[in-house]
Design a protein around this motif. Structure first.
Motif, short mmCIF file in Angstrom:
data_model
loop_
_atom_site.label_atom_id
_atom_site.label_comp_id
_atom_site.label_asym_id
_atom_site.label_seq_id
_atom_site.Cartn_x
_atom_site.Cartn_y
_atom_site.Cartn_z
N ILE A 246 -7.05 -8.02 0.03
CA ILE A 246 -7.74 -7.08 -0.85
C ILE A 246 -6.92 -6.89 -2.11
N ASN A 247 -7.57 -7.04 -3.26
CA ASN A 247 -6.97 -6.77 -4.56
C ASN A 247 -7.83 -5.75 -5.29
N ALA A 248 -7.20 -4.79 -5.97
CA ALA A 248 -7.96 -3.75 -6.67
C ALA A 248 -7.19 -3.26 -7.88
N ASN A 249 -7.92 -2.73 -8.85
CA ASN A 249 -7.30 -2.17 -10.06
C ASN A 249 -7.17 -0.65 -9.94
N TRP A 250 -6.88 -0.17 -8.73
CA TRP A 250 -6.68 1.26 -8.47
C TRP A 250 -5.28 1.45 -7.89
N ASN A 251 -4.54 2.41 -8.43
CA ASN A 251 -3.13 2.53 -8.06
C ASN A 251 -2.84 3.59 -7.01
N SER A 252 -3.90 4.15 -6.39
CA SER A 252 -3.68 5.17 -5.35
C SER A 252 -4.47 4.81 -4.10
N ALA A 261 -1.55 -2.96 7.18
CA ALA A 261 -1.40 -4.09 6.27
C ALA A 261 0.01 -4.66 6.38
N ASN A 262 0.15 -5.90 6.00
CA ASN A 262 1.43 -6.59 6.06
C ASN A 262 2.38 -6.00 5.01
N ASN A 263 3.47 -5.38 5.47
CA ASN A 263 4.40 -4.72 4.55
C ASN A 263 5.10 -5.69 3.62
N SER A 264 5.30 -6.91 4.06
CA SER A 264 6.06 -7.88 3.24
C SER A 264 5.28 -8.34 2.03
N THR A 265 3.96 -8.26 2.06
CA THR A 265 3.15 -8.73 0.93
C THR A 265 2.41 -7.59 0.22
N LYS A 266 2.47 -6.39 0.77
CA LYS A 266 1.75 -5.26 0.17
C LYS A 266 2.44 -4.84 -1.13
N LYS A 267 1.66 -4.68 -2.18
CA LYS A 267 2.21 -4.28 -3.48
C LYS A 267 1.32 -3.21 -4.09
N ILE A 268 1.96 -2.18 -4.64
CA ILE A 268 1.24 -1.12 -5.35
C ILE A 268 1.93 -0.90 -6.68
N THR A 269 1.21 -1.07 -7.77
CA THR A 269 1.75 -0.88 -9.12
C THR A 269 0.84 0.09 -9.88
#
Length: 453
Positions: A246-252, A261-269
């Motif tokens: 899942i990819n999204a343009n929401w930061n929250s 979710a997989n912690n090693s690949t999870k990214k939040i910016t």
């Protein structure tokens, strides 16, 4: 004959002396502080009312734009025959005959491999008055395969299977907001999906026309689903191996459900987030095939919810909860200054000061609805501090103590703002701050002679 000395020194009225004492003034200020809780409570009710109005508006928008998305599929559906026997006895001859009747039932098979890539795009131009609900467009791409379809595990004879009546079904909510042409590719042949009436009050069902499934055949599939949605996107891992990106343009994001979710690949910016899931059949407690009816699987969902960490009404409500503290400390500052400077502040003037402090919260909520909470807080706090600074100059007839009052209020409002912005450390910072305030009050009041007042 009257004594002139007695006339020149009348005995003071004990009642009048008590009303002029610091003790009486403290009691009156305390009663006033409690009385001001009434308008403060009215302001809190106003904040809750505005928040409820926002929630109602958001619900109305979601009903027209699109609700939450909850999805699982595709599922291979193959009908088969079962038989019932009925014994009929002739009333005259008493002979028994057996009638055999075929009943069509359904077998359901989940895919061996199921891969999903979902892109969520927040839509910002859906406004209703003052409110901007969280709605989005979701583009979901699926592919995978069915293989090793085995009726023996279901104790069904293969000669009773209607191989030419196979179909694909998909279970999903929010059917009315699907925006794509519903077709699924099966071994490079495309079949249309149509809505099917069923007894499920939560999931809607999409189903293809019948096609022939060749026993032992590996069946690859692919399809896209485009939705208008709101609130959340969730899936059920029906694949023997299920992967989701899942990819999204929401930061929250708030990652929800039974699988992390997989912690090693999870990214939040600040620009958005990315999350991956990989779920094996041994990770969830349900089978890969069923007969007659698919059980309820909603408890085994996973996905993401788009949230506002703290919206403007939550921030206003948190600010109003500190109202009693702000009023009490402000009155305490004025009282200490009155005692130290020997200036007299009337109870009416305390009332005006308290009402000015209450006005801060009405200014805050009204300005917040048209701008950000930070700007609203700065404007409302500045307005109240300047008002009280000018009023205290008029009351105290000097500038030294009013400047001290203005600085104290600036520190107090800044302290409250910092607490509101903090989440994990709000209690710690608040406790330390209150401890320091208490220490300052004890320091500045240490030389006051309360016994003569």
């Amino acid at each position: 004959m009257e004594n002139p000395i007695q006339n020149q020194n009348p005995t003071p009225n004990p009642k009048s002396a008590f009303l002029q004492s610091n003790t009486a003034k403290m009691i009156m200020v305390g009663v006033l502080t409690l009385f001001l809780l009434i308008p403060l409570n009215l302001v809190q009710n106003l904040i809750r009312e505005r928040s409820e109005r926002k929630n109602e508006t958001t619900l109305n928008v979601n009903q027209t734009w699109g609700s939450q998305i909850h999805f699982y599929g595709p599922i291979l559906q193959i009908p088969y025959k079962t038989y019932t026997e009925t014994v009929i006895v002739d009333a005259i001859t008493k002979e028994k005959t057996t009638q055999k009747k075929a009943i069509i039932q359904q077998a359901f098979f989940f895919p061996d491999d199921l891969h999903n890539t979902t892109t969520i795009e927040k839509v910002d131009d859906i406004n209703r008055g003052l409110y901007n609900p969280i709605v989005f467009k979701a583009n979901m791409k699926f592919n995978g395969s069915f293989q090793n379809i085995n009726f023996n595990k279901l104790n069904i004879n293969t000669e009773d299977v209607l191989w030419d009546k196979a179909s694909i079904i998909i279970k999903t909510t929010n059917l009315k907001s699907i925006k794509s042409d519903l077709k699924i590719g099966v071994n490079e042949t495309y079949y249309s999906l149509e809505s099917k009436t069923n007894e499920d009050d939560y999931f809607g069902t999409l189903e293809t026309d019948a096609f022939t499934y060749n026993p032992g055949q590996k069946m690859d599939f692919n399809f896209n689903m485009n939705y208008n949605g709101s609130n959340s996107v969730q899936f059920i891992p029906i694949g023997k191996t299920t992967t989701t990106n899942i990819n999204a343009n929401w930061n929250s994001p708030n990652f929800i459900g039974s699988f992390a979710a997989n912690n090693s690949t999870k990214k939040i910016t600040n620009q958005g987030f990315h999350a991956d899931w990989k779920i094996l059949h041994i990770n969830r407690p349900f089978s890969q095939q069923y007969t007659n009816k698919i059980p309820k699987l909603t408890n085994y969902s996973y996905g993401v919810k788009l949230i506002e960490t703290v919206d403007e009404y939550q921030q206003n409500e948190r600010a109003s909860k500190y109202g009693f503290l702000v009023i009490g400390l402000t009155f305490l500052i004025f009282f200490l200054i009155q005692t130290i400077s020997k200036k007299s502040i009337h109870i009416f003037q305390y009332t005006m000061i308290g009402l000015a402090l209450i006005m801060f919260y009405t200014l805050l909520i009204s300005i917040t609805e048209h701008s950000s909470f930070t700007i609203a807080y700065a404007v409302a706090a500045s307005a109240v501090i300047i008002m009280l600074l000018l009023y205290s100059i008029s009351v105290l007839k000097e500038k030294k103590f009013p400047l001290l009052i203005g600085a104290s209020l600036t520190v107090l409002y800044s302290f409250i703002f910092v607490i509101i912005q903090l989440e994990n450390y709000a209690l710690l910072v608040g406790s330390i701050g209150l401890f320091l305030i208490l220490g300052a009050v004890m320091y500045f009041s240490r030389k006051i002679d309360w016994g003569n007042n």
